[in-house]
Write an enzyme that holds these catalytic residues in place. Structure first.
Site, PDB file in Angstrom:
ATOM      1  N   PHE A 218       0.829  -1.205   0.000  1.00 26.41           N
ATOM      2  CA  PHE A 218       0.000   0.000   0.000  1.00 26.41           C
ATOM      3  C   PHE A 218       0.861   1.252   0.000  1.00 26.41           C
ATOM      4  CE2 PHE A 218      -2.457  -3.228   2.213  1.00 26.41           C
ATOM      5  CZ  PHE A 218      -3.750  -3.057   1.742  1.00 26.41           C
ATOM      6  N   ASP A 219       0.431   2.230  -0.757  1.00 27.36           N
ATOM      7  CA  ASP A 219       0.861   3.586  -0.467  1.00 27.36           C
ATOM      8  C   ASP A 219       0.173   3.953   0.844  1.00 27.36           C
ATOM      9  OD1 ASP A 219       1.723   6.364  -0.846  1.00 27.36           O
ATOM     10  OD2 ASP A 219      -0.403   6.711  -1.202  1.00 27.36           O
ATOM     11  N   CYS A 220       0.773   4.835   1.616  1.00 22.69           N
ATOM     12  CA  CYS A 220       0.189   5.152   2.921  1.00 22.69           C
ATOM     13  C   CYS A 220      -0.679   6.406   2.897  1.00 22.69           C
ATOM     14  CB  CYS A 220       1.306   5.312   3.955  1.00 22.69           C
ATOM     15  SG  CYS A 220       0.706   5.557   5.651  1.00 22.69           S
TER      16      CYS A 220
END
Length: 253
Positions: free
Chosen positions: A32-34
């Site tokens: 995931f991108d955060c």
């Protein structure tokens, strides 16, 4: 668990989005991108900027401020590597110049100081916990280690691998994050599903490297621009939320 993931075509706004099927049978991890995907950075950025605009008696336009943030952040990150805290400091100075804000003591560091306060989306903890029961979870983020450490408790789940810009001395959409991710996971791109809100920073480079990608289009309904900016990159699957992705992957319960 189903071996493939396919959403029925449905109306989003005025356009019909046809699904791209994703074969999940070989997926071992989800990255995931955060910020923007798990953390509501638009709300966080606004909470940091709006008081400064108010103090300086400048009308605050959320859309214009977020667009300026996206533009300046992209430009600064494209230059020689510097810490994300320093990036945010430079972005704040450029926003101040653009909107004629005469920054006072402490205001140039307001964005960096606010990162740990940026809220998680309400769905984030429950979705990550559900996915964690079936897959290894990872984070690839344009951030510093200490700033992510302030954010981590808001995620509500443990992740196996965290790759930050500080660690690879590079910013997405460069490929360094994704190469480091694969090395630490000891996996190939086809083993990993990458989930992100930003097509520019994440979907484009991950897709080019062979990852299956999911775009979390949180503005599908309101049509507002994203703080991460625009890109023409095409994901394998588009959803409007993490909950929608979890529904389709059958990981609840």
């Amino acid at each position: 668990m189903a071996a493939s993931l396919e959403l029925p075509a449905r109306e989003r706004g005025r356009s019909i989005i046809f699904p791209m099927p994703i074969d999940t049978s070989t997926i071992k991890a989800i990255s995931f991108d955060c910020y923007g995907t798990l953390i509501d950075w638009e709300t966080g950025i606004g909470a940091a900027l709006e008081p400064i605009f108010r103090v300086h008696r400048v009308a605050y336009d959320r859309g214009a401020a977020l667009a300026a943030f996206a533009r300046h952040e992209r430009e600064v990150e494209a230059g020689k590597y510097q810490s994300y805290g320093a990036v945010l400091g430079e972005v704040m100075k450029r926003i101040a110049s653009e909107f004629d804000l005469q920054l006072g003591p402490g205001e140039s560091t307001a964005l960096a100081a606010s990162v740990g306060l940026w809220p998680a989306f309400a769905e984030t903890p429950k979705c990550l916990k559900a996915l964690q029961r079936h897959y290894k979870l990872a984070i690839v983020s344009n951030v510093d280690d200490d700033l992510f450490a302030e954010t981590a408790p808001r995620l509500g789940a443990q992740v196996s691998v965290v790759v930050t810009a500080q660690q690879v001395k590079s910013y997405k959409p460069g490929e360094a994050h994704f190469k480091e991710l694969l090395s630490r996971l000891a996996m190939t791109p086809r083993d990993v599903l990458h989930v992100a809100e930003s097509r520019f920073h994440d979907v484009a480079p991950a897709s080019a490297m062979g990852f299956r990608t999911v775009w979390v289009n949180r503005h599908a309904k309101d049509g507002a621009p994203s703080a991460s900016g625009a890109s023409g990159a095409t994901p394998d699957l588009e959803v409007q939320s993490l909950s929608e992705l979890c529904d389709q992957m059958g990981v609840w319960g």
